[in-house]
Design a protein around this motif. Structure first.
Motif, PDB file in Angstrom:
ATOM      1  N   HIS B  75      -1.951  11.769   2.235  1.00 27.87           N
ATOM      2  CA  HIS B  75      -0.945  12.753   2.636  1.00 27.87           C
ATOM      3  C   HIS B  75      -0.321  12.340   3.976  1.00 27.87           C
ATOM      4  O   HIS B  75       0.903  12.316   4.129  1.00 27.87           O
ATOM      5  N   VAL B  76      -1.177  11.988   4.934  1.00 23.59           N
ATOM      6  CA  VAL B  76      -0.685  11.550   6.243  1.00 23.59           C
ATOM      7  C   VAL B  76       0.225  10.336   6.076  1.00 23.59           C
ATOM      8  O   VAL B  76       1.295  10.257   6.684  1.00 23.59           O
ATOM      9  N   ALA B  77      -0.186   9.406   5.204  1.00 24.23           N
ATOM     10  CA  ALA B  77       0.582   8.169   5.041  1.00 24.23           C
ATOM     11  C   ALA B  77       1.944   8.416   4.394  1.00 24.23           C
ATOM     12  O   ALA B  77       2.832   7.585   4.491  1.00 24.23           O
ATOM     13  N   ARG B  78       2.093   9.548   3.713  1.00 24.94           N
ATOM     14  CA  ARG B  78       3.417   9.867   3.167  1.00 24.94           C
ATOM     15  C   ARG B  78       4.310  10.495   4.225  1.00 24.94           C
ATOM     16  O   ARG B  78       5.522  10.496   4.100  1.00 24.94           O
ATOM     17  N   GLU B  79       3.712  11.044   5.281  1.00 24.64           N
ATOM     18  CA  GLU B  79       4.492  11.659   6.355  1.00 24.64           C
ATOM     19  C   GLU B  79       4.760  10.676   7.494  1.00 24.64           C
ATOM     20  O   GLU B  79       5.840  10.669   8.072  1.00 24.64           O
ATOM     21  N   ILE B  80       3.724   9.910   7.847  1.00 21.36           N
ATOM     22  CA  ILE B  80       3.803   9.054   9.029  1.00 21.36           C
ATOM     23  C   ILE B  80       3.506   7.608   8.643  1.00 21.36           C
ATOM     24  O   ILE B  80       2.510   7.332   7.973  1.00 21.36           O
ATOM     25  N   ALA B  81       4.346   6.698   9.086  1.00 22.34           N
ATOM     26  CA  ALA B  81       4.054   5.275   8.898  1.00 22.34           C
ATOM     27  C   ALA B  81       3.909   4.637  10.268  1.00 22.34           C
ATOM     28  O   ALA B  81       4.514   5.081  11.230  1.00 22.34           O
ATOM     29  N   MET B  82       3.063   3.625  10.330  1.00 22.29           N
ATOM     30  CA  MET B  82       2.812   2.985  11.613  1.00 22.29           C
ATOM     31  C   MET B  82       3.076   1.483  11.494  1.00 22.29           C
ATOM     32  O   MET B  82       2.694   0.853  10.519  1.00 22.29           O
ATOM     33  N   VAL B  83       3.745   0.939  12.491  1.00 24.06           N
ATOM     34  CA  VAL B  83       3.897  -0.511  12.580  1.00 24.06           C
ATOM     35  C   VAL B  83       3.100  -0.926  13.804  1.00 24.06           C
ATOM     36  O   VAL B  83       3.522  -0.694  14.926  1.00 24.06           O
ATOM     37  N   SER B  84       1.918  -1.456  13.560  1.00 27.85           N
ATOM     38  CA  SER B  84       1.047  -1.750  14.694  1.00 27.85           C
ATOM     39  C   SER B  84       1.057  -3.242  14.964  1.00 27.85           C
ATOM     40  O   SER B  84       1.681  -4.018  14.260  1.00 27.85           O
ATOM     41  N   GLN B  85       0.352  -3.627  15.993  1.00 27.03           N
ATOM     42  CA  GLN B  85       0.290  -5.049  16.315  1.00 27.03           C
ATOM     43  C   GLN B  85      -0.860  -5.721  15.596  1.00 27.03           C
ATOM     44  O   GLN B  85      -0.919  -6.932  15.523  1.00 27.03           O
ATOM     45  N   GLU B  86      -1.790  -4.895  15.107  1.00 23.63           N
ATOM     46  CA  GLU B  86      -2.979  -5.470  14.491  1.00 23.63           C
ATOM     47  C   GLU B  86      -2.773  -5.638  13.006  1.00 23.63           C
ATOM     48  O   GLU B  86      -3.248  -4.878  12.204  1.00 23.63           O
ATOM     49  N   ASN B  87      -1.961  -6.615  12.667  1.00 22.79           N
ATOM     50  CA  ASN B  87      -1.680  -6.893  11.287  1.00 22.79           C
ATOM     51  C   ASN B  87      -1.979  -8.345  11.056  1.00 22.79           C
ATOM     52  O   ASN B  87      -1.257  -9.207  11.521  1.00 22.79           O
ATOM     53  N   TYR B  88      -3.055  -8.646  10.402  1.00 23.66           N
ATOM     54  CA  TYR B  88      -3.236 -10.044  10.039  1.00 23.66           C
ATOM     55  C   TYR B  88      -3.856 -10.109   8.658  1.00 23.66           C
ATOM     56  O   TYR B  88      -4.987  -9.675   8.451  1.00 23.66           O
ATOM     57  N   PHE B  89      -3.086 -10.631   7.727  1.00 24.48           N
ATOM     58  CA  PHE B  89      -3.593 -10.752   6.377  1.00 24.48           C
ATOM     59  C   PHE B  89      -4.472 -11.985   6.280  1.00 24.48           C
ATOM     60  O   PHE B  89      -4.039 -13.091   6.581  1.00 24.48           O
ATOM     61  N   ARG B  90      -5.707 -11.771   5.845  1.00 25.29           N
ATOM     62  CA  ARG B  90      -6.636 -12.895   5.758  1.00 25.29           C
ATOM     63  C   ARG B  90      -6.262 -13.788   4.576  1.00 25.29           C
ATOM     64  O   ARG B  90      -6.422 -14.984   4.625  1.00 25.29           O
ATOM     65  N   PHE B  91      -5.754 -13.166   3.536  1.00 19.72           N
ATOM     66  CA  PHE B  91      -5.385 -13.945   2.358  1.00 19.72           C
ATOM     67  C   PHE B  91      -3.876 -13.876   2.176  1.00 19.72           C
ATOM     68  O   PHE B  91      -3.219 -12.987   2.695  1.00 19.72           O
ATOM     69  N   SER B  92      -3.355 -14.816   1.442  1.00 16.64           N
ATOM     70  CA  SER B  92      -1.903 -14.935   1.336  1.00 16.64           C
ATOM     71  C   SER B  92      -1.313 -13.911   0.363  1.00 16.64           C
ATOM     72  O   SER B  92      -1.706 -13.857  -0.800  1.00 16.64           O
ATOM     73  N   PHE B  93      -0.394 -13.091   0.871  1.00 14.19           N
ATOM     74  CA  PHE B  93       0.386 -12.208   0.012  1.00 14.19           C
ATOM     75  C   PHE B  93       1.858 -12.487   0.264  1.00 14.19           C
ATOM     76  O   PHE B  93       2.236 -12.847   1.386  1.00 14.19           O
ATOM     77  N   SER B  94       2.702 -12.309  -0.743  1.00 16.77           N
ATOM     78  CA  SER B  94       4.128 -12.496  -0.522  1.00 16.77           C
ATOM     79  C   SER B  94       4.676 -11.286   0.235  1.00 16.77           C
ATOM     80  O   SER B  94       4.060 -10.210   0.248  1.00 16.77           O
ATOM     81  N   ALA B  95       5.845 -11.482   0.882  1.00 19.09           N
ATOM     82  CA  ALA B  95       6.455 -10.384   1.635  1.00 19.09           C
ATOM     83  C   ALA B  95       6.666  -9.169   0.737  1.00 19.09           C
ATOM     84  O   ALA B  95       6.417  -8.034   1.139  1.00 19.09           O
ATOM     85  N   LEU B  96       7.091  -9.419  -0.507  1.00 15.51           N
ATOM     86  CA  LEU B  96       7.301  -8.302  -1.438  1.00 15.51           C
ATOM     87  C   LEU B  96       5.991  -7.566  -1.730  1.00 15.51           C
ATOM     88  O   LEU B  96       5.943  -6.338  -1.755  1.00 15.51           O
ATOM     89  N   GLU B  97       4.917  -8.333  -1.932  1.00 16.87           N
ATOM     90  CA  GLU B  97       3.613  -7.694  -2.184  1.00 16.87           C
ATOM     91  C   GLU B  97       3.187  -6.828  -0.999  1.00 16.87           C
ATOM     92  O   GLU B  97       2.659  -5.733  -1.166  1.00 16.87           O
TER      93      GLU B  97
END
Lengths: 343, 272
Positions: B75-97
């Motif tokens: 519910h919170v995630a449908r109201e509020i989105a966060m763009v944080s600095q702690e984003n590191y994908f360990r495995f490869s995903f495409s931008a679309l994914e």
């Protein structure tokens, strides 16, 4: 809508690849059924199923009582170890995690050995002890290895190494005080042995494996997001702590089970998920079926090699997987080490 | 207008250490609120509390009048989105994914992304000018491209509020402006309420409609940029001597540094 950009993953895509992998698995299993110390021709095997052709009883015995249960167990074990590897890698965000390297397998083995010492039965008591051993190891990993340093760090792998060494020592202690008659089978089991497979075990393992896999599969999208870190996952609406606990519990259950019946078979959970990820991408909705079915095929093939390569003698299958897996691990470490040490 | 976010006397401690205390704040829909303050003043902590990742020991947070603590994560995630600095994908995903992951709070457990989700994701990629990156692995993208993809993922959540933690850090001046122009555009076109932590006072001054200045875990000042960015406020909170002048084009306050040498000269000048 831009017509050139397609949905990267649909039900039909997952279904298509899964069915293809199932076909590969069946092919490998059929091939494995043909190979062995005793020469049995394809027509004899066809005869077993068609009832019209005459078949001698020794062929029937070898196929149905020796080779088939062993192949099915190899499939179950490869399936479970790869599944476990995928889950550990996602939750710990570490591509080098696998049930064997993390010490979960040796924790299960410790539980099982304790069960043997207490004289528990192989049908229930030992698998339960083995499950408890796996749970205990995961608890240790999470409290010692992951709490302070963050799960991505290599600390968790080092903790796994230490746990491995510790349980290994205890197991060696029990082996050294074992009587001669149990010594050989215990040692064999320690290096991974699928020759003791019984249908009763398979019937016991199958439903648990199916239910656990379905549950784990239903967390595929959660795990995808969790590979970007706990905080990101929380922001996107994933109840991270709950998911983690359920997944680790399910994985201990299936690893505990297969270790009780097959012993320590290493590196399957490392190699197979890695290759599957390279071929099919990181999305767990496709990765889960590909890695687990691929793991089943791989271990059936490895076990076929183990029982035919020095025929009429046999190797423990763990020797084969370690022989392939250890260099694989080192290659991964060398090639991607710098990237993975980043946290 | 009824506030979309309300904080009443919010306080947070990391163990014994007090990070935030007595925070009172009301955010109206459609605002671009800047969160400023020196290192360690509690900016990121405040952002995490607003997204419900950290739970404050004191006070209440209300989204559209509903207490945040009682809401489910989805519910919170449908109201509020966060763009944080702690984003590191360990495995490869495409931008679309990665952007499709933003649809998570809208989907059921075993549901796959459907036609509508694809439309939302592609629209988010289009809005952030990242459509041509859709098939590329997130690991191959540059810092600025990656930041825009994460903003696209936040948009795919279809939130009412977007939180950004230093969206321009590690970016050169062209990319900084690009990202902030994007945020302003989204604010105007989609009516998104924006709360962002910014280090750069001048960027904040140009792009925020309102700002709060944090100091030792409390709000030292709040108001429009010209009310908050004054040399007295900056010197008091940052303990640094600055000169504030008006930007000749926008009329917004602009902060100039004063070097040690200049201060000595000025000191001599005043002594004479």
């Amino acid at each position: 809508m831009n017509p050139t950009i397609k949905n990267p993953l649909t039900y039909s895509r997952v279904l298509f690849f899964s069915l293809t992998m199932c076909a590969v698995l069946l092919l490998v299993a059929a091939f494995s059924l043909l190979l062995g110390t005793a020469e049995i021709s394809p027509s004899q095997i066809m005869g077993l199923f068609s009832r019209n052709l005459p078949v001698d009883d020794s062929a029937r015995l070898i196929i149905f009582q020796i080779r088939l249960p062993r192949i099915i167990l190899a499939g179950f074990v490869g399936f479970s170890l790869s599944l476990g590897g995928v889950v550990f890698q996602a939750i710990l965000r570490n591509p080098l995690a696998d049930p064997f390297i993390l010490g979960v397998s040796s924790g299960s083995a410790f539980g099982a050995v304790l069960g043997i010492v207490f004289g528990l039965s192989f049908s229930l008591g030992i698998p339960v002890m083995s499950f408890v051993g796996a749970l205990l190891t995961i608890y240790l990993l999470m409290t010692i290895g992951a709490r302070k340093m963050g799960m991505e760090s290599s600390t968790i792998l080092l903790t796994g190494v230490v746990i491995n060494a510790f349980f290994g020592a205890i197991i060696m202690f029990f082996i050294s005080i074992a009587t001669d008659s149990t010594l050989h089978s215990m040692l064999y089991w320690l290096y991974g042995d699928l020759s003791q497979s019984r249908y009763s075990q398979l019937v016991f393992v199958a439903p648990i494996l199916i239910v656990a896999s379905i549950f784990l599969y239903s967390f595929s999208r959660h795990l995808n997001i969790m590979t970007a870190g706990d905080e990101t996952a929380l922001q996107l609406g994933v109840e991270v702590e709950t998911i983690k606990r359920i997944c680790l519990l399910l994985v201990s259950l299936i690893i505990g089970l297969v270790v009780a019946f097959s012993g320590l078979i290493g590196f399957v959970g490392l190699m197979v998920p890695h290759l599957a990820r390279m071929a099919f991408g990181s999305d767990h909705r496709l990765l889960f079926p590909m890695a687990s079915l691929g793991g089943a095929s791989f271990l059936i093939a490895a076990d076929t090699l183990a029982r035919t390569i020095i025929s009429p003698n046999e190797l423990p299958v763990g020797v084969i997987t370690a022989f392939l897996g250890a260099p694989f691990f080192i290659c991964l470490l060398r090639r991607k080490g710098s990237q993975w040490s980043r946290s | 207008m009824e506030p979309i976010l309300t904080l009443r006397n919010v306080g947070f401690k990391y163990g014994e250490i007090e990070a935030l205390k007595g925070i009172d704040l009301q955010v109206s829909p459609g605002e671009i609120l800047g969160i400023l303050g020196p290192n360690g003043s509690g900016k990121s902590t405040l952002l995490k509390i607003l997204d419900g990742i950290l739970r404050p020991q004191e006070g209440d947070i209300l989204i559209k009048g509903i207490p945040l603590g009682g809401l489910k994560r989805t519910h919170v995630a449908r109201e509020i989105a966060m763009v944080s600095q702690e984003n590191y994908f360990r495995f490869s995903f495409s931008a679309l994914e990665v952007v499709l992951m933003g649809r998570f709070p809208h989907l059921k457990r075993l549901q796959f992304e459907g036609k509508k989700d694809m439309e939302v994701a592609l629209e988010a990629l289009r809005a952030t000018h990242t459509l041509e990156l859709a098939g590329r692995s997130i690991h191959e993208l540059s810092g600025g491209e990656r930041q825009r993809v994460y903003i696209a993922r936040a948009l795919a959540q279809e939130p009412k509020i977007i939180l950004l933690d230093e969206p321009t850090s590690f970016l050169d001046i062209a990319h900084q402006v690009q990202i902030l122009e994007l945020i302003v555009r989204l604010n105007r076109e989609l009516g998104l309420t924006v709360l962002m932590v910014l280090h750069d006072l001048n960027l904040a001054s140009e792009y925020c409609t309102r700002m709060i200045l944090l100091h030792n875990g409390s709000i030292a000042k709040k108001g429009r940029p010209e009310e908050v960015i004054t040399y007295q406020n900056i010197e008091e909170v940052y303990k640094t001597v600055v000169v504030v002048k008006e930007n000749p084009l926008s009329g917004k306050p602009c902060v100039f540094l004063v070097t040690e040498d200049e201060m000595k000269k000025a000191g001599k000048g005043s002594a004479l």
